[in-house]
Design a protein around this motif. Structure first.
Motif, PDB file in Angstrom:
ATOM      1  N   SER A   1      37.914  37.617  -3.204  1.00 46.01           N
ATOM      2  CA  SER A   1      37.645  36.934  -1.939  1.00 46.01           C
ATOM      3  C   SER A   1      38.158  35.496  -1.976  1.00 46.01           C
ATOM      4  CB  SER A   1      36.148  36.928  -1.631  1.00 46.01           C
ATOM      5  OG  SER A   1      35.700  38.221  -1.369  1.00 46.01           O
TER       6      SER A   1
ATOM      7  N   SER B   1      35.004  40.970  -7.267  1.00 46.27           N
ATOM      8  CA  SER B   1      35.110  40.883  -5.813  1.00 46.27           C
ATOM      9  C   SER B   1      34.976  39.436  -5.346  1.00 46.27           C
ATOM     10  CB  SER B   1      34.088  41.780  -5.131  1.00 46.27           C
ATOM     11  OG  SER B   1      32.785  41.344  -5.401  1.00 46.27           O
TER      12      SER B   1
ATOM     13  N   PRO C   1      36.868  41.774   5.061  1.00 41.70           N
ATOM     14  CA  PRO C   1      36.063  41.248   3.959  1.00 41.70           C
ATOM     15  C   PRO C   1      36.041  42.224   2.776  1.00 41.70           C
ATOM     16  CG  PRO C   1      34.779  41.383   5.995  1.00 41.70           C
ATOM     17  CD  PRO C   1      36.111  41.969   6.271  1.00 41.70           C
TER      18      PRO C   1
ATOM     19  N   SER D   1      41.072  33.831   0.400  1.00 39.16           N
ATOM     20  CA  SER D   1      40.841  32.582   1.147  1.00 39.16           C
ATOM     21  C   SER D   1      41.958  31.583   0.871  1.00 39.16           C
ATOM     22  CB  SER D   1      39.495  31.968   0.766  1.00 39.16           C
ATOM     23  OG  SER D   1      38.443  32.777   1.188  1.00 39.16           O
TER      24      SER D   1
END
Length: 128
Positions: free
Chosen positions: A86, A82, A105, A90
């Motif tokens: 992420s 995870s 998120p 980004s």
């Protein structure tokens, strides 16, 4: 022109990632209900929980132990990946990938919760 094609390809990748991610999340939820059990009080899911409980009892303890160990490995991998996911989202946002702008998120199971699940597993005699 080439940059536009790359961004379009990254948009498609984001869509595929979310389809796979949702399947993994459903699998993890199923694992938590089926293998570890659930205290479900919601009337709409109580029938499912009762059926799941009967199925859990029908699974031999050795098979249940094997499934539980595999599920715990998946939970650990989910927690590790995870962070990478992420980071990738980004990067996509910073490059201007349109689908990345709408990404919620990425949820991860906290390490403490994984340890708690392992402790529950270790206390359950049917896991041994």
């Amino acid at each position: 022109m080439e940059v536009g094609l790359i961004l379009e390809a990254m948009n498609c990748v984001i869509i595929e990632i979310f389809e796979i991610y949702s399947c993994i999340c459903r699998g993890i939820a199923g694992f938590l209900v089926d293998v570890l059990g659930s205290d479900v009080s919601d009337s709409s899911t109580s029938h499912t929980a009762a059926a799941s409980s009967k199925e859990k009892m029908a699974v031999p303890s050795e098979e249940r132990k094997r499934l539980g160990m595999a599920g715990m490995r998946v939970l650990r991998r989910d927690a590790e990946q995870s962070v990478q996911l992420s980071s990738y989202f980004s990067l996509c946002r910073s490059l201007g990938v349109l689908n990345a702008a709408e990404i919620p998120p990425v949820e991860s199971i906290p390490e403490e919760d994984i340890r708690d699940l392992e402790a529950l597993r270790d206390c359950d005699p049917s896991w041994r």
